[in-house]
Write an enzyme that holds these catalytic residues in place. Structure first.
Site, PDB file in Angstrom:
ATOM      1  N   GLY A 268       2.822   2.030  10.805  1.00 21.21           N
ATOM      2  CA  GLY A 268       3.821   3.098  10.692  1.00 21.21           C
ATOM      3  C   GLY A 268       4.566   3.416  11.973  1.00 21.21           C
ATOM      4  O   GLY A 268       5.227   4.435  12.072  1.00 21.21           O
TER       5      GLY A 268
ATOM      6  N   ASN B 151       0.870  -1.170   0.000  1.00 23.95           N
ATOM      7  CA  ASN B 151       0.000   0.000   0.000  1.00 23.95           C
ATOM      8  C   ASN B 151       0.911   1.226   0.000  1.00 23.95           C
ATOM      9  O   ASN B 151       1.532   1.532   1.010  1.00 23.95           O
ATOM     10  CB  ASN B 151      -0.879  -0.048   1.267  1.00 23.95           C
ATOM     11  N   TRP B 152       0.990   1.880  -1.143  1.00 25.91           N
ATOM     12  CA  TRP B 152       1.915   3.018  -1.266  1.00 25.91           C
ATOM     13  C   TRP B 152       1.379   4.291  -0.619  1.00 25.91           C
ATOM     14  O   TRP B 152       2.085   5.292  -0.535  1.00 25.91           O
ATOM     15  CB  TRP B 152       2.250   3.278  -2.749  1.00 25.91           C
ATOM     16  N   LYS B 153       0.088   4.271  -0.228  1.00 23.61           N
ATOM     17  CA  LYS B 153      -0.524   5.450   0.404  1.00 23.61           C
ATOM     18  C   LYS B 153      -0.299   6.678  -0.491  1.00 23.61           C
ATOM     19  O   LYS B 153      -0.329   6.552  -1.707  1.00 23.61           O
ATOM     20  CB  LYS B 153       0.015   5.636   1.826  1.00 23.61           C
TER      21      LYS B 153
ATOM     22  N   SER C  95       3.648  -2.301  10.212  1.00 16.14           N
ATOM     23  CA  SER C  95       5.092  -2.381  10.453  1.00 16.14           C
ATOM     24  C   SER C  95       5.712  -3.715  10.051  1.00 16.14           C
ATOM     25  O   SER C  95       6.645  -4.204  10.701  1.00 16.14           O
ATOM     26  CB  SER C  95       5.418  -2.053  11.915  1.00 16.14           C
TER      27      SER C  95
ATOM     28  N   GLY D  71       2.948  -1.242   4.199  1.00 18.66           N
ATOM     29  CA  GLY D  71       2.954   0.181   3.853  1.00 18.66           C
ATOM     30  C   GLY D  71       4.355   0.641   3.496  1.00 18.66           C
ATOM     31  O   GLY D  71       4.848   0.418   2.385  1.00 18.66           O
ATOM     32  N   GLY D  72       5.046   1.254   4.460  1.00 22.72           N
ATOM     33  CA  GLY D  72       6.359   1.869   4.218  1.00 22.72           C
ATOM     34  C   GLY D  72       7.344   0.970   3.481  1.00 22.72           C
ATOM     35  O   GLY D  72       8.027   1.422   2.554  1.00 22.72           O
TER      36      GLY D  72
ATOM     37  N   HIS E 191      -9.345   1.106   5.026  1.00 24.68           N
ATOM     38  CA  HIS E 191      -8.061   1.266   5.715  1.00 24.68           C
ATOM     39  C   HIS E 191      -8.261   2.198   6.911  1.00 24.68           C
ATOM     40  O   HIS E 191      -9.071   3.123   6.854  1.00 24.68           O
ATOM     41  CB  HIS E 191      -7.014   1.850   4.753  1.00 24.68           C
TER      42      HIS E 191
ATOM     43  N   GLU F 169      -6.649   4.586   7.976  1.00 25.47           N
ATOM     44  CA  GLU F 169      -6.464   6.019   7.674  1.00 25.47           C
ATOM     45  C   GLU F 169      -7.703   6.603   7.007  1.00 25.47           C
ATOM     46  O   GLU F 169      -8.012   7.786   7.181  1.00 25.47           O
ATOM     47  CB  GLU F 169      -5.194   6.203   6.815  1.00 25.47           C
TER      48      GLU F 169
ATOM     49  N   GLU G 179      -5.096  -5.058  10.574  1.00 23.79           N
ATOM     50  CA  GLU G 179      -4.051  -4.059  10.803  1.00 23.79           C
ATOM     51  C   GLU G 179      -4.333  -3.325  12.111  1.00 23.79           C
ATOM     52  O   GLU G 179      -5.157  -2.397  12.136  1.00 23.79           O
ATOM     53  CB  GLU G 179      -4.034  -3.038   9.655  1.00 23.79           C
TER      54      GLU G 179
HETATM   55  P1  PGA Z   1       3.128   0.185   7.535  1.00 19.18           P
HETATM   56  O1  PGA Z   1       1.629   0.411   6.960  1.00 19.18           O
HETATM   57  O2  PGA Z   1       3.629  -1.102   6.936  1.00 19.18           O
HETATM   58  O3  PGA Z   1       3.895   1.382   7.055  1.00 19.18           O
HETATM   59  O4  PGA Z   1       3.019   0.095   9.002  1.00 19.18           O
HETATM   60  C1  PGA Z   1       0.750  -0.655   6.813  1.00 19.18           C
HETATM   61  C2  PGA Z   1      -0.568  -0.185   6.259  1.00 19.18           C
HETATM   62  O5  PGA Z   1      -1.069   0.870   6.677  1.00 19.18           O
HETATM   63  O6  PGA Z   1      -1.162  -0.838   5.373  1.00 19.18           O
END
Ligand code: PGA
Length: 252
Positions: free
Chosen positions: A175, A12-14, A214, A235-236, A99, A101, A169
């Site tokens: 993050g 997930n590149w956000k 993470s 994510g990251g 998600h 967010e 998640e």
């Molecule tokens: P993260 O994000 O791997 O940067 O913790 C995961 C996500 O929000 O899908």
């Protein structure tokens, strides 16, 4: 993991990525060799501006492209929104819905998330429905109940192993570099599968449940091999081909 479920490692590149990020995806495609293809599916969900470009660039690579969100309606007067049909038209085959967010920044309820998952199916996309508890809920002992309620409220009737992926998640792990214990992950994934089975019966055994929050190359082998964990939503660490491939190689 039962043969009915092929591992899925999803990125997930956000709100990250420009046209030149296609080079990173090409590097992922180059590293997605026969041995890894044999073991796991890969998916990248870039920002909407890049879906069409990256879908074209990865044609034939075996890496699927997905959206990060969609509107519940197919079209209409919804300035700034994107429909599942548009994502499909651009070359996506998956879309993330719910998600944390989105649930937080855009106040998305379970009912909204469920409508988006239905929209994904209407357009022929697989919905990646995200659920997860906050730190307070985990510390207060309600994590299992909170996530079970999210699954009941966010997964539409008619779900199957082909049209649904669930991503667990924990909000506090996204993050932050913090991850739950393997025991806590296994307990939660077992609970999610139990809730899915109430609605889907045996089909619940075909639905992939990803862990997200993470996930990094160093913790992936432990987290991804945990019972009832069918892959990761990253994510990251999905922004760099070397990290993302190192995570996926937990399965190779
Ligand atoms: P993260 O994000 O791997 O940067 O913790 C995961 C996500 O929000 O899908």
């Amino acid at each position: 993991m039962p043969a009915a479920r092929r591992p899925l490692v999803a990125g997930n590149w956000k709100m990250n990525g420009m046209k030149h990020s296609g080079a990173e995806l090409i590097a992922m495609a180059d590293g997605y060799d026969a041995a890894l293809k044999d073991k796991a599916d890969l998916l990248i969900c870039p920002p909407a501006t890049l879906v069409a470009l990256l879908a074209a660039e990865t044609t034939g690579s075996g890496i699927a492209i997905g959206g990060q969100d969609c509107h519940a309606k197919a079209s209409g007067a919804h300035t700034g929104d994107l429909s599942a049909e548009m994502l499909k038209d651009a070359g996506a085959s998956f879309v993330i819905v719910g998600h944390s967010e989105r649930r937080t920044d855009h106040c998305e309820s379970d009912a909204v998330v469920r409508a988006k998952a239905e929209a994904a199916w209407r357009a022929g996309l697989t919905a990646v429905v995200c659920v997860g508890e906050t730190r307070q809920e985990r510390e207060g002992g309600s994590a299992l109940a909170v996530v079970a309620a999210q699954v009941r409220g966010s997964v539409p009737a008619g779900a199957s192993g082909a049209n649904l992926v669930v991503a667990y998640e924990p909000v506090w792990a996204i993050g932050t570099g913090l991850v739950p214990t393997v025991g806590d992950v296994e307990e939660m994934h077992g609970e999610i599968r139990k809730v899915l089975a109430e609605a889907l019966g045996e089909e619940a055994g075909k639905v992939r449940i990803l862990y997200g929050g993470s996930v990094k190359p160093d913790n992936a082998p432990t987290l991804l091999k945990a019972a009832d964990v069918d892959g990761a939503l990253v994510g990251g660490a999905s922004l760099k081909a070397s990290d993302f491939l190192a995570i996926a190689k937990a399965y190779a």
